[in-house]
Design an enzyme around this catalytic site. Structure first.
Site, short mmCIF file in Angstrom:
data_model
loop_
_atom_site.label_atom_id
_atom_site.label_comp_id
_atom_site.label_asym_id
_atom_site.label_seq_id
_atom_site.Cartn_x
_atom_site.Cartn_y
_atom_site.Cartn_z
CG HIS A 1 -19.13 -31.82 -20.50
ND1 HIS A 1 -19.28 -30.69 -19.74
CD2 HIS A 1 -19.79 -32.79 -19.84
CE1 HIS A 1 -19.99 -30.98 -18.66
NE2 HIS A 1 -20.30 -32.26 -18.70
CG ASP B 1 -13.11 -25.91 -27.05
OD1 ASP B 1 -13.47 -26.90 -26.38
OD2 ASP B 1 -12.21 -25.13 -26.70
C1 GDG Z 1 -14.28 -29.79 -22.05
C2 GDG Z 1 -14.62 -29.41 -23.50
C3 GDG Z 1 -16.09 -27.59 -22.60
C4 GDG Z 1 -6.77 -24.12 -17.52
N1 GDG Z 1 -5.52 -23.83 -17.14
C5 GDG Z 1 -5.53 -23.67 -15.81
C6 GDG Z 1 -6.83 -23.86 -15.37
N2 GDG Z 1 -7.59 -24.14 -16.46
C7 GDG Z 1 -9.04 -24.37 -16.46
C8 GDG Z 1 -9.74 -23.19 -17.08
C9 GDG Z 1 -11.04 -23.81 -17.55
C10 GDG Z 1 -10.66 -25.27 -17.82
O1 GDG Z 1 -9.38 -25.47 -17.28
C11 GDG Z 1 -10.61 -25.57 -19.31
O2 GDG Z 1 -11.92 -25.70 -19.78
P1 GDG Z 1 -12.32 -25.62 -21.32
O3 GDG Z 1 -13.78 -25.56 -21.41
O4 GDG Z 1 -11.69 -24.43 -21.93
O5 GDG Z 1 -11.72 -26.93 -22.02
P2 GDG Z 1 -11.71 -28.57 -21.78
O6 GDG Z 1 -10.87 -28.96 -20.66
O7 GDG Z 1 -11.30 -29.13 -23.09
O8 GDG Z 1 -13.23 -29.01 -21.46
C12 GDG Z 1 -14.96 -27.92 -23.56
C13 GDG Z 1 -15.81 -28.14 -21.21
O9 GDG Z 1 -15.47 -29.53 -21.27
C14 GDG Z 1 -17.01 -27.95 -20.29
O10 GDG Z 1 -18.15 -28.58 -20.78
O11 GDG Z 1 -16.18 -26.19 -22.50
O12 GDG Z 1 -15.33 -27.58 -24.87
O13 GDG Z 1 -13.54 -29.71 -24.37
O14 GDG Z 1 -12.02 -23.76 -16.58
O15 GDG Z 1 -9.90 -22.21 -16.13
N3 GDG Z 1 -7.18 -23.75 -14.08
C15 GDG Z 1 -6.19 -23.43 -13.19
N4 GDG Z 1 -4.91 -23.26 -13.57
C16 GDG Z 1 -4.54 -23.37 -14.85
O16 GDG Z 1 -3.36 -23.22 -15.17
N5 GDG Z 1 -6.50 -23.29 -11.90
#
Ligand code: GDG
Length: 724
Positions: free
Chosen positions: A164, A371
């Protein structure tokens, strides 16, 4: 029936201590939703760490039972495991390395040992549940060793791996002392997926350089099977976000929130606390915007949600302090009684509120320094019910490869980000709509369910390809059949290619001379069969190497032949006109001068440009250049340019091993024919062989031959068996 086992470091639930008891909180993350239909059906299961330490055996037993009902099985980690494997090796070595933050990398042998130990723990937990033909889909960088550990115990299982986070350039991977073990670990899988093409390209290059396995067009050739590497950009549950944004609940939150911020323009930023997300840089850019554009003060504010994460790791603690300081500074400098520049929240919000934040914000500012994908930007786009809004997206996020209609920025270019925010604030609604709706179309189509489907379909595809190859494997049954029919034959003939078939490749072609074992095999065979060495090598080398052997030899792909009964000299098998050579040689020499390690080999009917000793990558690049140059010249001279194993050869098209083999067989009535070779020049031999011949290609490549055989060692064993 075979089942599917999903494995990730964390289970899609969180286990919390509350008043001496445990509570489960399900995760609503994208991955958990996407895989929901998979692990919840039939006998399938999700295996992982529940996210908390549990030492009491009774409590563990209780948790196992409760998770069983949720179609999950826990891997319990000790406090030490969590510190050394998770916080240590995963988050202080691999995470910074894979995100290009080498300054934060630690090289700690104890952490590495814990990483091996915990991967082993996962392996054992899986083995308790897995049957030999199950599909096991392993997720992410915490479990890089797991595919190979599983492969050793379950050689026929279907194992897939998805990463990921980014996969960095070889230059970074080589810094990790345990790089080879890590790459070999992943290569236990049949299918290896990344979010982007760049990640997969980096991975294949690192595998080639560090493990020596070769690859072509997304397929790595491992010892006994092919491994597919591909890019699978992950999507979101689009409908869930689109529906939620329109829901009564979210809309009432939007009304309530907007009342409090009046008619200000809003910029939303949402990240887990992480240095890869570029949070301080973003605050600096916003500060610069307010400095440059005084007219915006009081009119625009940033809603900054930072979700607590890894706060026990030192670099994260420092990052948190830095963000606190920067937010304090900008707010204290610009705030008025009815306006604050940054609304900063260090906590997470319920889904309906998150949706409201996306829905009410005019701009999403998503500027990670690195990312893997980034889902926040996709969720923002999906939540824009009226199709207005502007997404400013970092080029360093995997998502930028798909979302070309976002305003793309380099997060290190502060002025670029400032200008992008300014342009976004003044962008006409028609342009906003055009951009958002085009992105929505694509996100709708490639949602998380589509991602899961494409990935699982691909696993099947790889297994089919592997099956095609293994069905042609020279196994014990085939081996016995060849032996039996050889021993029954009165007039057998063997066509044996030399390099890559009877002997392995070496850096200097002249060092590949036959060793004692090979000489003995050839001698033994020549006493009971007609042996033909059929090679691209020049006649003098072959003549010297096999001096005194009672065999036939075809040199230079069929230009020369030496029959054992005409004890004398080589005969020309094909008319050779080499007036073209001077022109071509001078071009090749130019490429030798530009490429340290390259050299030219001159054969009677061909010129060969070798690049085995050239720095990897550079050799390929120059070969491609030379290839197109030569192809152009070849037309004028009626020549053929062919790519071989680390060589580029240019020759007359009508000369090939097939033609020579046909000429040699003419008039003889063979009752057993075996042809073995390892590259495209041998395909010409295979093509002309009669139906009842045994044709075998060394290595697991696609071939006209009837069979594949693993290696030179196996070829020698096969030939040895014929002599016994
Ligand atoms: C890894 C990789 C890759 C955030 N704040 C709240 C909340 N979130 C949720 C968002 C989103 C998730 O968290 C964050 O996902 P990301 O993809 O932006 O980042 P990572 O956690 O670093 O994920 C990344 C991912 O894996 C998938 O393969 O995209 O590059 O680093 O879904 O919505 N959700 C809620 N409240 C919040 O305050 N409910």
């Amino acid at each position: 029936m075979a089942k599917t086992i999903i494995v990730s470091n964390r289970l899609p639930i969180s286990l919390r201590h509350r008043n001496g008891r445990f509570e489960f909180k399900p995760s609503a993350g994208g991955l958990a939703t996407g895989l929901g239909s998979i692990y919840k059906s039939g006998e399938n299961i999700w295996i992982g760490w529940p996210g908390n330490t549990v030492d009491d055996p009774e409590q563990r037993a209780e948790i196992i039972l409760e998770l069983h009902d949720l179609k999950m099985a826990p891997v319990f980690l000790s406090k030490e495991d969590v510190e050394q494997f998770y916080e240590g090796f995963s988050n202080e070595t691999l995470w910074p390395a894979f995100h290009y933050f080498t300054q934060y990398m630690t090289y700690n042998a104890e952490h590495w040992e814990a990483y091996v130990r915990v991967n082993q723990k996962f392996c054992e937990a899986i083995l308790k549940k897995a049957d030999p033909d199950d599909t096991i889909w392993v997720h992410d960088y915490q479990l890089l060793l797991l595919p190979q550990m599983l492969r050793e115990v379950l050689p026929n299982a279907t194992i897939a791996f998805f990463q990921h986070i980014p996969f960095p350039s070889y230059e970074i991977i080589r810094m990790i002392p345990w790089r080879k073990q890590l790459l070999e670990g992943v290569c236990g899988a049949d299918l290896i997926g990344f979010h982007t093409y760049d990640d997969m390209r980096h991975f294949m290059s690192a595998v080639g350089r560090i493990t020596g396995l070769s690859s072509e067009s997304g397929y790595i050739q491992a010892d006994n099977r092919i491994i597919n590497v591909d890019s699978f950009p992950m999507g979101i549950d689009y409908d869930k976000f689109a529906k939620q944004a329109k829901s009564k609940k979210t809309q009432s939150i939007v009304r309530e929130f907007t009342k409090q911020v009046a008619d200000q323009k809003l910029i939303i930023t949402i990240d887990r606390l992480d240095y890869s997300k570029g949070i301080p840089q973003r605050i600096h850019a916003f500060n610069q915007l307010l400095k440059e554009h005084k007219e915006l003060r009081g009119k625009v504010s940033m809603i900054m949600i930072v979700v607590p994460s890894r706060d026990k790791v030192q670099s994260y603690k420092e990052l948190k302090e830095e963000i606190d300081l920067l937010v304090g500074r900008i707010n204290s400098e610009y705030s008025t009684l009815n306006w604050v520049p940054v609304h900063y929240f260090y906590r997470s919000f319920p889904f309906e509120e998150l949706s409201a934040f996306y829905n009410m914000s005019d701009i999403a500012l998503v500027t990670p320094l690195r990312d893997g994908m980034n889902l926040v930007c996709k969720e923002y786009v999906a939540s824009r019910t009226d199709q207005t809004g502007v997404l400013i997206l970092s080029e360093m996020a995997g998502a930028s490869k798909e979302l070309q209609d976002a305003v793309l920025v380099n997060p290190n270019d502060q002025q670029g980000v400032v200008d992008a925010i300014y342009n976004a604030l003044t962008m006409k609604p028609a342009e906003q709509k055009a951009r958002i709706s085009s992105m929505q179309e694509s996100l709708k189509k490639y949602d998380i369910f589509q991602w899961v489907k494409v990935f699982l379909d691909r696993i099947e595809h790889v297994k089919e390809k592997q099956a095609e190859l293994t069905s042609k494997d020279v196994d014990t049954k085939v081996l016995n059949e060849i032996e039996k029919s050889f021993k029954a034959a009165k007039n057998p003939v063997l066509f044996l290619d030399y390099d890559g078939t009877l002997t392995g490749f070496v850096a200097n072609p002249n060092d590949a001379k036959p060793d004692a074992e090979l000489k003995a095999i050839i001698k033994g065979l020549s006493q009971i069969a007609q042996v033909v060495i059929i090679s691209g090598r020049d006649k003098d080398t072959l003549g010297t190497w096999f001096k005194g052997q009672q065999i036939d030899m075809i040199a230079e792909h069929g230009v020369w032949v030496k029959r054992k009964e005409n004890k004398g000299d080589w005969e020309l098998y094909a008319e050779v006109d080499d007036s073209w050579k001077d022109d071509i040689r001078s071009v090749m020499e130019y490429y030798v001068l530009r490429t340290p390690g390259a050299f030219i080999e001159e054969k009677h009917h061909s010129l060969v440009w070798h690049y085995r000793k050239v720095e990897s990558g550079l050799g390929d690049l120059r070969m491609r250049e030379l290839f197109s140059h030569l192809k152009y010249m070849a037309r004028g001279h009626n020549l053929q340019v062919l790519e071989g194993n680390m060589v580029l050869e240019i020759k007359r098209p009508d000369i090939n091993k097939g033609r020579a083999a046909t000429a040699l067989m003419k008039g003889s009535d063979y009752d057993f024919i075996l042809a073995v070779g390892d590259d495209w020049t041998d395909e010409d031999t295979f093509k002309v062989m009669p139906k009842n011949a045994y044709t075998i290609r060394v290595g697991y490549a696609y071939t006209q031959a009837n069979y594949n055989i693993k290696s030179v060692r196996q070829v020698r064993n096969l030939l040895g068996k014929l002599i016994d």
